[in-house]
Design a protein around this motif. Structure first.
Motif, mmCIF file in Angstrom:
data_model
loop_
_atom_site.group_PDB
_atom_site.id
_atom_site.type_symbol
_atom_site.label_atom_id
_atom_site.label_comp_id
_atom_site.label_asym_id
_atom_site.label_seq_id
_atom_site.Cartn_x
_atom_site.Cartn_y
_atom_site.Cartn_z
ATOM 1 N N ARG A 188 5.662 -0.714 -0.228
ATOM 2 C CA ARG A 188 6.362 0.321 0.541
ATOM 3 C C ARG A 188 6.227 -0.064 2.014
ATOM 4 N N VAL A 189 7.343 -0.166 2.691
ATOM 5 C CA VAL A 189 7.360 -0.774 4.029
ATOM 6 C C VAL A 189 7.860 0.225 5.067
ATOM 7 N N VAL A 190 7.214 0.230 6.206
ATOM 8 C CA VAL A 190 7.663 0.970 7.380
ATOM 9 C C VAL A 190 8.238 -0.039 8.368
ATOM 10 N N ALA A 211 -3.072 -19.300 1.992
ATOM 11 C CA ALA A 211 -2.873 -18.188 2.906
ATOM 12 C C ALA A 211 -1.608 -18.439 3.709
ATOM 13 N N LEU A 212 -0.964 -17.368 4.129
ATOM 14 C CA LEU A 212 0.302 -17.493 4.846
ATOM 15 C C LEU A 212 0.112 -17.730 6.338
ATOM 16 N N GLY A 213 -1.119 -17.893 6.765
ATOM 17 C CA GLY A 213 -1.387 -18.186 8.161
ATOM 18 C C GLY A 213 -2.846 -18.534 8.344
ATOM 19 N N ARG A 214 -3.175 -19.001 9.530
ATOM 20 C CA ARG A 214 -4.573 -19.318 9.847
ATOM 21 C C ARG A 214 -5.259 -18.179 10.585
ATOM 22 N N ARG A 215 -4.458 -17.334 11.194
ATOM 23 C CA ARG A 215 -4.979 -16.156 11.899
ATOM 24 C C ARG A 215 -4.045 -14.997 11.553
ATOM 25 N N ILE A 216 -4.432 -14.203 10.579
ATOM 26 C CA ILE A 216 -3.539 -13.220 9.969
ATOM 27 C C ILE A 216 -3.942 -11.810 10.378
ATOM 28 N N VAL A 217 -2.954 -11.006 10.718
ATOM 29 C CA VAL A 217 -3.165 -9.578 10.943
ATOM 30 C C VAL A 217 -2.574 -8.836 9.749
ATOM 31 N N LEU A 218 -3.359 -7.965 9.154
ATOM 32 C CA LEU A 218 -2.899 -7.112 8.062
ATOM 33 C C LEU A 218 -2.736 -5.702 8.610
ATOM 34 N N ALA A 219 -1.603 -5.077 8.304
ATOM 35 C CA ALA A 219 -1.325 -3.759 8.865
ATOM 36 C C ALA A 219 -0.672 -2.868 7.821
ATOM 37 N N GLY A 220 -0.896 -1.571 7.946
ATOM 38 C CA GLY A 220 -0.310 -0.607 7.015
ATOM 39 C C GLY A 220 -1.324 0.431 6.630
ATOM 40 N N SER A 221 -1.354 0.772 5.338
ATOM 41 C CA SER A 221 -2.324 1.737 4.859
ATOM 42 C C SER A 221 -2.387 1.674 3.338
ATOM 43 N N GLY A 222 -3.491 2.183 2.787
ATOM 44 C CA GLY A 222 -3.661 2.195 1.339
ATOM 45 C C GLY A 222 -4.684 1.189 0.873
ATOM 46 N N PRO A 223 -5.123 1.315 -0.368
ATOM 47 C CA PRO A 223 -6.154 0.413 -0.899
ATOM 48 C C PRO A 223 -5.746 -1.056 -0.896
ATOM 49 N N LEU A 224 -4.438 -1.332 -1.051
ATOM 50 C CA LEU A 224 -4.006 -2.728 -1.078
ATOM 51 C C LEU A 224 -4.304 -3.426 0.242
ATOM 52 N N LEU A 225 -4.274 -2.687 1.330
ATOM 53 C CA LEU A 225 -4.562 -3.264 2.647
ATOM 54 C C LEU A 225 -5.975 -3.843 2.671
ATOM 55 N N THR A 226 -6.939 -3.049 2.203
ATOM 56 C CA THR A 226 -8.322 -3.512 2.158
ATOM 57 C C THR A 226 -8.500 -4.625 1.138
ATOM 58 N N ALA A 241 1.043 -9.401 7.822
ATOM 59 C CA ALA A 241 1.371 -8.896 6.483
ATOM 60 C C ALA A 241 1.238 -7.377 6.512
ATOM 61 N N MET A 242 2.302 -6.682 6.064
ATOM 62 C CA MET A 242 2.343 -5.223 6.193
ATOM 63 C C MET A 242 2.652 -4.563 4.859
ATOM 64 N N GLY A 243 2.139 -3.347 4.699
ATOM 65 C CA GLY A 243 2.475 -2.549 3.527
ATOM 66 C C GLY A 243 1.792 -1.201 3.578
ATOM 67 N N TRP A 244 2.503 -0.172 3.129
ATOM 68 C CA TRP A 244 1.982 1.188 3.107
ATOM 69 C C TRP A 244 1.914 1.657 1.650
ATOM 70 N N HIS A 245 0.881 1.203 0.986
ATOM 71 C CA HIS A 245 0.700 1.451 -0.440
ATOM 72 C C HIS A 245 1.907 0.899 -1.205
ATOM 73 N N LEU A 246 2.427 1.634 -2.203
ATOM 74 C CA LEU A 246 3.440 1.067 -3.092
ATOM 75 C C LEU A 246 4.625 2.001 -3.276
ATOM 76 N N ARG A 247 5.735 1.406 -3.695
ATOM 77 C CA ARG A 247 6.949 2.149 -4.031
ATOM 78 C C ARG A 247 7.310 1.819 -5.474
ATOM 79 N N ALA A 248 7.500 2.853 -6.279
ATOM 80 C CA ALA A 248 7.835 2.638 -7.691
ATOM 81 C C ALA A 248 9.150 1.889 -7.825
ATOM 82 N N GLU A 249 9.193 0.914 -8.727
ATOM 83 C CA GLU A 249 10.403 0.136 -8.996
ATOM 84 C C GLU A 249 11.232 0.912 -10.029
ATOM 85 N N THR A 250 12.310 1.550 -9.579
ATOM 86 C CA THR A 250 12.995 2.545 -10.414
ATOM 87 C C THR A 250 14.459 2.251 -10.705
#
Length: 453
Positions: free
Chosen positions: A120-122, A148-163, A254-263
């Motif tokens: 789920r993306v903002v 890894a997709l980079g050598r110095r990566i910033v992860l942003a968003g929210s939810g357990p997947l972020l951690t 890399a960004m993500g705000w938890h998940l979005r159901a594939e419907t």
């Protein structure tokens, strides 16, 4: 013999196939990946040398057990597995499927959809730049290719997947520059209480993972923009919890705000949808067993965002519902329902801990790219909403939002938020984009050469 088609070979699809096979039926399992396991337990190519414990961490035993179970069923001829195949349309009891060998039609009597979820993306200004990915993409690269997709990566968003992704990358030796969470500590504490009541051990494990991130982790971050230059350098500009501007140089985000159901397939199969206040998204309606219509059963994160543990149980339940409707005896349903109810309480508490950042969406500048497929900006959408009113499909016909190859998977939720804000209505009143076949891009040959399987 009754023809049972299962779409998806993640935890839910594997458990559904197990239950159906045990009843003496031979289901067909269609999956887009080369090997069964789903996103959470994604398997690397044959011959890949990294151990399961490295790939899946604390979930390695569960992952290996599911992999072995499915492989054994296929080897024994209990399941017909179609890997690297995609169902792109459903009509009149026939699934239209595309694969490497072209297209085919698969008739079915019962359909179990275990389609899982996507990021789920903002939208963040600059997210269309090279070097910006979703959390899921970062995880796929790590699990499937050991990189890894980079050598110095910033992860942003929210939810357990972020951690989780941050810990997995660090364990693999990747350079993580920062982990930026848009949820506040207050939200997390409030939600964590409910999570701990439902699943204390899982909650404690999550807290330990968070603690392992140390000073890399920052809560209540407001993402301002992603800046790049002609040398490929990236910096994520943000405001911290006190409103102070901060810059974090990196070479990948890399960004993500938890998940979005594939419907999409559930939509084409005739499921009805309801707006979930907990998850801030449209979800298909199903009874506690997963029944969503005549001969239609929904399993796993495609109907409720509950994670891998719940997906296994929520894969067995729809299969049992299917078998019950066919007159087969089933056992253990009551216990499974109670387990899923507890997992559902955990999931709802988790949604409260890591909420969808609606205020951040409302504050997006007009120049922000909202739909990357069509290049539609936030300003374009606001102008289309002024003309089309509070109805997502009408706005789409004017402004082309969601008409690209992803069909709104990555922009629809933010678009609904913006439409509602622009016209002054509740988000559910903006409606949802109608599913349209093909739900995935397919070669023309798959449409011309389709033959009945």
């Amino acid at each position: 013999m009754t023809r049972v088609l299962i779409v998806g070979a993640g935890p839910a699809g594997i458990r559904a196939a197990e239950a159906v096979a045990k009843a003496g039926l031979r289901p067909i399992v269609v999956d887009e990946a080369a090997r069964a396991g789903g996103q959470i337990y994604r398997r690397p190519p044959e011959g890949f040398r990294r151990a399961a414990a490295t790939l899946y961490g604390s979930e390695a035993v569960k992952a290996q057990r599911l992999h072995d179970l499915f492989d054994a069923m296929v080897k024994a001829g209990q399941v017909e597995h179609l890997p690297e195949h995609s169902v792109f349309a459903l009509r009149d009891g026939v699934a239209h499927v595309a694969g490497a060998g072209g297209g085919r039609r698969i008739p079915y009597d019962r359909l179990i959809l275990a389609t899982g979820a996507t990021d789920r993306v903002v939208p963040v200004p600059g997210r269309q730049s090279a070097g910006v990915y979703t959390l899921g993409a970062a995880q796929i690269a790590l699990k499937a290719q050991g990189m890894a997709l980079g050598r110095r990566i910033v992860l942003a968003g929210s939810g357990p997947l972020l951690t989780l992704v941050a810990v997995q990358l660090i364990k693999a030796g990747a350079g993580v520059a920062a982990v930026l969470d848009t949820s506040s500590y207050a939200d997390q504490i409030w939600g964590a209480a409910g999570m701990a009541l439902a699943r204390p051990r899982v909650t404690l494990r999550g807290l330990r993972m968070r603690a392992a991130l140390g000073r890399l982790y920052h809560a209540d971050a407001r993402l301002v923009r992603i800046a790049t230059d002609d040398q490929g350098r990236i910096a994520l500009h943000l405001q911290d919890a006190r409103g102070r501007p901060q810059d974090t140089p990196c070479d990948a985000v890399a960004m993500g705000w938890h998940l979005r159901a594939e419907t999409q397939l559930a939509d084409l199969a005739g499921a009805r949808f309801v707006w979930s206040m907990d998850w801030a998204q449209w979800l298909p309606q199903a009874d506690p067993m997963g029944r969503a219509g005549p001969g239609l059963y929904l399993a796993g994160d495609g109907v409720r965002i509950l994670g891998a543990d719940a997906a296994e149980r929520a894969g067995t339940l729809p299969a049992q519902a299917c078998l019950q409707d066919l007159g087969h005896p089933v056992a253990g349903t009551g216990a499974l329902l109670r387990q899923v109810a507890r997992l559902d309480r955990f999931g709802r508490a988790m949604a409260r801990a890591f909420p969808w950042p609606a205020p951040q969406v409302h504050a997006l500048p007009d120049t922000t790219i909202l739909c990357r497929c069509e290049g539609v900006t936030v300003g374009d959408l606001r102008a289309a909403a002024d003309l089309g009113g509070a109805e997502a499909n009408r706005v789409t016909s004017i402004g082309r939002i969601g008409m690209g190859r992803c069909q709104g998977r990555y922009c629809q939720l933010a678009a609904a938020e913006l439409i509602a804000r622009q016209v002054g209505c509740p988000v559910p009143d903006a409606g949802r984009l109608r599913g349209q076949p093909p739900v995935r891009p397919v070669p023309i040959a798959a449409l011309l050469e389709a033959e009945e399987g």
